[in-house]
Structure formats: C-alpha cells, structure tokens
Design a protein around this motif. Structure first.
Motif, PDB file in Angstrom:
ATOM      1  N   THR A 125       5.319  -1.846   5.132  1.00  8.26           N
ATOM      2  CA  THR A 125       3.943  -1.466   4.824  1.00  8.26           C
ATOM      3  C   THR A 125       3.920  -0.823   3.443  1.00  8.26           C
ATOM      4  N   ASN A 126       3.000  -1.262   2.591  1.00  4.41           N
ATOM      5  CA  ASN A 126       2.868  -0.711   1.239  1.00  4.41           C
ATOM      6  C   ASN A 126       1.498  -0.081   1.072  1.00  4.41           C
ATOM      7  N   VAL A 127       1.452   1.064   0.435  1.00  2.00           N
ATOM      8  CA  VAL A 127       0.190   1.747   0.181  1.00  2.00           C
ATOM      9  C   VAL A 127       0.311   2.491  -1.145  1.00  2.00           C
ATOM     10  N   LEU A 133      -3.877   5.453   4.798  1.00  2.00           N
ATOM     11  CA  LEU A 133      -2.920   4.646   5.558  1.00  2.00           C
ATOM     12  C   LEU A 133      -3.455   4.415   6.963  1.00  2.00           C
ATOM     13  N   LYS A 134      -3.357   3.166   7.424  1.00  2.00           N
ATOM     14  CA  LYS A 134      -3.783   2.811   8.776  1.00  2.00           C
ATOM     15  C   LYS A 134      -2.723   1.905   9.396  1.00  2.00           C
ATOM     16  N   ARG A 218       6.287   2.204   2.119  1.00  2.00           N
ATOM     17  CA  ARG A 218       6.582   2.443   0.707  1.00  2.00           C
ATOM     18  C   ARG A 218       5.301   2.904   0.021  1.00  2.00           C
ATOM     19  N   VAL A 219       5.369   4.038  -0.646  1.00  2.00           N
ATOM     20  CA  VAL A 219       4.214   4.611  -1.329  1.00  2.00           C
ATOM     21  C   VAL A 219       4.370   4.364  -2.829  1.00  2.00           C
ATOM     22  N   LYS A 220       3.445   3.606  -3.385  1.00  2.00           N
ATOM     23  CA  LYS A 220       3.491   3.278  -4.810  1.00  2.00           C
ATOM     24  C   LYS A 220       2.764   4.330  -5.631  1.00  2.00           C
ATOM     25  N   ASP A 221       3.248   4.511  -6.867  1.00  2.00           N
ATOM     26  CA  ASP A 221       2.586   5.425  -7.798  1.00  2.00           C
ATOM     27  C   ASP A 221       1.172   4.931  -8.062  1.00  2.00           C
ATOM     28  N   MET A 222       0.214   5.864  -8.094  1.00  2.00           N
ATOM     29  CA  MET A 222      -1.176   5.473  -8.322  1.00  2.00           C
ATOM     30  C   MET A 222      -1.376   4.811  -9.679  1.00  2.00           C
TER      31      MET A 222
END
Length: 268
Positions: A125-127, A133-134, A218-222
């Motif tokens: 899951t990528n956000v 997040l859902k 995985r949390v991407k940089d804004m």
C-alpha cells in the motif's frame, strides 16, 4: 413456625433450579458441536442417531427442512440411506445451525456449522505523507468475526502491537462495507513514521491459529512528485542556456566577416 416451614421447601426448590440450569446449558452446548468448513471445499455431516427401524432421516438448517431451502437446492446430496449430508463446493452462506432427526421421533443431533475465516489485504500500500489512509480487511467465511489490527514499524524492528496502542486516537476502526466489525482502518494525515507492516487477523479458534493478512505501507514524501518536475525544469534551463551560448558564438563570426567586407568596399 408455619412461615419457616413454608420457606424451607421454597429455598430447596431454588437450590435445585440453580443446580439444574448450568447443567442444562452445558449439555445443550455439548449436543451442538461446532464444525468449521473451508469455503469452496466440501463438508459432511454424519447422523449417528440409532435407527434400528430404518426410519427416514430429516435434515434441517436453521429449523427449516433442507428440501425447502432454495440456496441448497440441487447442491447437497444424501449418502448411506440419508445418514450423511454432504455439501460439495460449499459457499459462504452455507453456515448455520443444522440438525438431523428421524421421522416420527423427537431424537435430534445438532451442529453449529461455521465458515473458517480467511483475511485478505493487498501486499503493498502506498500513500503520500499528509494524506488519508484507508485499509479494508476482506474476510472469506461467515459469520464474519471481529478482526484485530496490529502494526509493526519494520524499520525499527518493533514487534507487532495493537494499532490503537501504538497510534492512539489518530486511528479509527469501523465496520466495513462488507459487514466485518472493525474491518476498515482509517488514519488521518499519515506521517512518515506510520510506514510499516499492518496486519488484520481473525480471532484464534479451537480449530487452530488465526489467519493473518499483512500489507506493507510505504509513505512517500509529499514533495516526491515535485522533485522530478524541478529536475526536468533544471535540465530544460541548462539546455536553453547551452543553445543560447552556442548561437551567440556562431553569430559573432558572421558579424565580423560582414564588417570586414563593408570596410573593403569603402576602400575601393
């Protein structure tokens, strides 16, 4: 004295009822064992009532004769003179309370048939940081259990713990559209530290360990999408600068040759 003689039998009656009720509940639970089946697999119920007179077997689901249940029509079969009830390639809605009886008698054998719960989550899951997040934990096997969510920050090597204990009030668990209690996990304004392993599990039953599904978040940089754009802009700027310098250098000799020709013409 008369009142005392009246109360004594009444007290004995209460003691008798108190001793009988738990025994009755225990016997009823014993008479209805739980049978877990895997969806899309076969399950078989075997009636063990004594049938010396070769009476007809009567099968019911949720107090309705299986002959009258549309969902089971042409899907079940009876073997060994009707003593075995077989459902090939079962479906989720086959769960329920089944009974076997003998025609004309009150003898009954009971089963609580339940689908073994299997949970599902996407592998990854990528956000983007700061977004919502859902996660939805899908379950196969009815009746749907209340799932349990755990979180592990893989980068720090933490052991999996309850999401509410680690993320606090930032996380919300609610009933999913599928109808699973706590089947949907919501997290507002995701942080970089929220990256890790999220798991949903059906509770452990008597048949064995719980089924666990895990997704890697995985949390991407804004600004992750901005850096490639800035890189492209920088490349275009450098290319334009190179072209401009090249054009200037190419134009200057042409101008010098033109001035020399004009000077020679004036002399002549």
């Amino acid at each position: 004295m008369a009142r005392a003689s009246f109360c004594l039998p009444l007290a004995l009656a209460y003691l008798f009822l108190a001793s009988v009720v738990p025994s009755y509940a225990q016997n009823e639970e014993t008479d209805q064992p739980e049978l877990l089946y895997d969806v899309r697999a076969n399950f078989t119920l075997r009636c063990e009532l004594p049938n010396d007179n070769s009476l007809a077997y009567v099968w019911t689901k949720n107090d309705t004769n299986v002959v009258d249940i549309w969902d089971l029509k042409d899907r079940y079969k009876l073997e060994h003179g009707g003593a075995e009830f077989i459902v090939p390639r079962s479906v989720e809605d086959d769960f329920g309370n089944y009974t076997c009886g003998l025609s004309g008698t009150e003898a009954v054998q009971r089963w609580a048939v339940r689908g073994r719960a299997f949970t599902k989550l996407p592998a990854n899951t990528n956000v983007v940081e700061g977004q919502k997040l859902k996660l939805q934990c899908k379950v196969v096997g009815k009746p749907y259990p209340r799932v349990v969510w755990t979180f592990s920050n893989a980068s720090e090597g933490e052991n999996a713990s309850d999401v509410r204990a680690l993320l606090g009030e930032r996380v919300t668990l609610r009933r999913s559209a599928q109808g699973v209690e706590d089947g949907e996990l919501l997290l507002d304004a995701v942080l970089r530290s929220d990256a890790g392993l999220y798991s949903c599990a059906a509770p452990v039953g008597a048949a064995g360990a719980a089924n666990v599904a895990t997704t890697t978040l995985r949390v991407k940089d804004m600004y992750a999408a901005l850096w490639p754009f800035l890189g492209i802009c920088a490349e275009v700027f450098v290319l334009c600068a190179i072209i401009l310098v090249y054009e200037k250098r190419r134009t200057k000799p042409d101008l010098d040759d033109s001035d020399t020709d004009n000077h020679d013409q004036k002399k002549s």
